[in-house]
Scaffold this motif. Structure first.
Motif, PDB file in Angstrom:
ATOM      1  N   ALA A 138       0.727  -0.932   0.116  1.00  0.00           N
ATOM      2  CA  ALA A 138       0.309  -0.276   0.198  1.00  0.00           C
ATOM      3  C   ALA A 138       0.271   0.943   0.030  1.00  0.00           C
ATOM      4  O   ALA A 138       0.435   2.240  -1.159  1.00  0.00           O
ATOM      5  N   PHE A 139       1.547   1.474   0.930  1.00  0.00           N
ATOM      6  CA  PHE A 139       2.744   2.298   1.035  1.00  0.00           C
ATOM      7  C   PHE A 139       3.585   3.067  -0.679  1.00  0.00           C
ATOM      8  O   PHE A 139       3.662   4.083  -1.114  1.00  0.00           O
ATOM      9  N   ALA A 140       3.935   1.772  -0.964  1.00  0.00           N
ATOM     10  CA  ALA A 140       4.702   1.951  -2.626  1.00  0.00           C
ATOM     11  C   ALA A 140       3.425   2.503  -3.663  1.00  0.00           C
ATOM     12  O   ALA A 140       3.874   3.633  -4.769  1.00  0.00           O
ATOM     13  N   LEU A 141       2.316   1.993  -3.466  1.00  0.00           N
ATOM     14  CA  LEU A 141       1.126   2.548  -4.583  1.00  0.00           C
ATOM     15  C   LEU A 141       0.949   3.802  -4.309  1.00  0.00           C
ATOM     16  O   LEU A 141       0.771   4.590  -4.858  1.00  0.00           O
ATOM     17  N   LEU A 147       1.701   6.598  -7.012  1.00  0.00           N
ATOM     18  CA  LEU A 147       0.102   6.795  -7.345  1.00  0.00           C
ATOM     19  C   LEU A 147       0.193   8.235  -7.043  1.00  0.00           C
ATOM     20  O   LEU A 147       0.385   9.191  -7.551  1.00  0.00           O
ATOM     21  N   ALA A 148       0.195   8.698  -5.811  1.00  0.00           N
ATOM     22  CA  ALA A 148      -0.622   9.686  -5.563  1.00  0.00           C
ATOM     23  C   ALA A 148       1.023  11.161  -5.556  1.00  0.00           C
ATOM     24  O   ALA A 148       0.553  12.162  -5.744  1.00  0.00           O
ATOM     25  N   LEU A 149       2.265  10.600  -5.062  1.00  0.00           N
ATOM     26  CA  LEU A 149       3.406  11.378  -5.286  1.00  0.00           C
ATOM     27  C   LEU A 149       4.083  11.336  -6.505  1.00  0.00           C
ATOM     28  O   LEU A 149       4.467  12.676  -6.359  1.00  0.00           O
ATOM     29  N   GLN A 150       4.326  10.539  -7.160  1.00  0.00           N
ATOM     30  CA  GLN A 150       4.704  10.760  -8.199  1.00  0.00           C
ATOM     31  C   GLN A 150       4.556  10.855  -9.709  1.00  0.00           C
ATOM     32  O   GLN A 150       4.685  10.626 -10.442  1.00  0.00           O
ATOM     33  N   ARG A 151       2.847  10.420  -9.806  1.00  0.00           N
ATOM     34  CA  ARG A 151       1.985  10.266 -10.196  1.00  0.00           C
ATOM     35  C   ARG A 151       2.224   9.210 -11.367  1.00  0.00           C
ATOM     36  O   ARG A 151       2.154   9.874 -12.932  1.00  0.00           O
ATOM     37  N   LYS A 152       2.709   7.911 -10.814  1.00  0.00           N
ATOM     38  CA  LYS A 152       3.180   7.621 -11.869  1.00  0.00           C
ATOM     39  C   LYS A 152       1.718   7.091 -12.682  1.00  0.00           C
ATOM     40  O   LYS A 152       0.842   6.579 -11.691  1.00  0.00           O
ATOM     41  N   PRO A 153       1.156   5.817 -13.612  1.00  0.00           N
ATOM     42  CA  PRO A 153       0.466   4.934 -14.125  1.00  0.00           C
ATOM     43  C   PRO A 153       0.277   4.104 -12.928  1.00  0.00           C
ATOM     44  O   PRO A 153       1.042   3.526 -12.814  1.00  0.00           O
ATOM     45  N   LEU A 154      -1.074   3.285 -13.070  1.00  0.00           N
ATOM     46  CA  LEU A 154      -1.247   2.700 -11.799  1.00  0.00           C
ATOM     47  C   LEU A 154      -0.717   0.796 -12.481  1.00  0.00           C
ATOM     48  O   LEU A 154      -0.155   0.431 -11.734  1.00  0.00           O
ATOM     49  N   SER A 155      -0.359   0.450 -13.742  1.00  0.00           N
ATOM     50  CA  SER A 155       0.576  -0.706 -13.565  1.00  0.00           C
ATOM     51  C   SER A 155       1.892  -0.797 -13.296  1.00  0.00           C
ATOM     52  O   SER A 155       2.081  -1.155 -12.867  1.00  0.00           O
TER      53      SER A 155
END
Length: 318
Positions: A78-81, A85-93
């Protein structure tokens, strides 16, 4: 220090032997894949079956272990997601593959051989069975479902989940878990010749698995991916063991043997098929580089972890 190196050095020498065999072209990629297939489809399932049938079921099923290790792994996932996602704005995949690399240990190919040398083959096999439940029924399916959903822009998540679980149902290790549990619950004893075959296959799991890891590492390169690789490797080798330790300390009673086994498995690098899973979602380079760096760095982190565990009395000092 030399006592600790005596435990971990044979493991990395076997990894080096696999790397050397590939580097000198003594074995080619297809032949190495054949050894990997043997480990995955025969040796590891046999190891799990032996663990479940040679130990009383109440000794194998450890709710505290499943809860603490599972929660620790989920927390890191969960921390990695959240980070990606939230901080680095990477795609979900991409976020799902990052999370998989940080939260799923290479329990069969590294964790078990290490734990077998430190704790003994019998408890190590029990811990392997427990970890396989967590990784194959929780962490890996969640990562693949999220990654597939991200690739499809959020559409078809039910279809992705169904296909993932269908593939898992054919996983040889999970089939071994099911057979072992069936034999343990019904108390049916295997015929002596079959039991001997299972024992021989189980004994081959550790050395063959380490040899395969070395061969897998040959040819992998790290180029221009330092940030992502460092994040995944740091999460796997440092954050994951700390999270597992934290949840074990929250348990009302902590068996030192369970904690030691959990930490040894959590300190292992990520799953060996990580680059193959990452390739499907455009992360072949990053995932392969992360596997290589994590495996090499684990020589240092595992020695430090074993030294700390000995200092705090989790492992015998003699």
């Amino acid at each position: 220090m030399f006592e600790i190196l005596a435990i971990t050095t044979p493991i990395f020498l076997l990894i080096g032997a696999g790397y050397l065999a590939m580097g000198t072209r003594l074995i080619n990629r297809e032949q190495m894949q054949g050894v990997a297939t043997f480990v995955l489809y025969f040796a590891l399932p046999a190891l799990v079956i032996r663990a479940l049938t040679q130990n009383p079921l109440d000794e194998v099923f450890q709710p505290h272990y499943l809860l603490a290790y599972g929660l620790g792994s989920v927390a890191v996932f969960a921390f990695a997601l959240l980070l990606t996602l939230a901080l680095q704005r990477k795609p979900l995949s991409e976020g799902a593959i990052h999370a998989l690399g940080m939260a799923a240990s290479n329990s069969g190919f590294v964790g078990y051989p290490l734990a077998a040398m430190v704790l003994g083959t019998s408890p190590a096999a029990v811990f392997l069975a427990l970890n396989m439940l967590i990784e194959n029924l929780l962490i890996i399916p969640t990562a693949l479902i999220l990654a597939e959903a991200g690739r499809q822009s959020g559409a078809g998540i039910v279809t992705a989940a169904r296909k993932t679980f269908v593939r898992l149902a054919r996983n040889p290790i999970l089939i071994g878990l099911a057979l072992g549990l069936l034999l343990a619950v019904t108390e049916i004893a295997m015929p002596r010749p079959l039991a001997q075959v299972v024992d021989m296959l189980a004994n081959a799991a550790g050395p063959a698995a380490l040899f395969v890891i070395g061969g897998t590492l040959f040819g992998l390169q790290v180029r221009g991916m330092l940030g992502d690789v460092g994040q995944i490797v740091g999460g796997k080798l440092i954050l994951h063991p700390l999270a597992v330790l934290g949840f074990f300390l929250l348990m009302p009673q902590t068996d030192p043997m369970l904690l030691a086994g959990a930490l040894l498995f959590a300190c292992a690098p990520m799953i060996s098929v990580y680059p193959l899973l990452g390739q499907r979602y455009g992360m072949a380079g990053v995932s392969a580089a992360a596997l290589m760096v994590a495996t090499l760095a684990a020589f240092v982190t595992l020695n430090l972890a074993i030294g700390l565990m000995k200092s705090y009395g989790l492992l015998p000092t003699g």
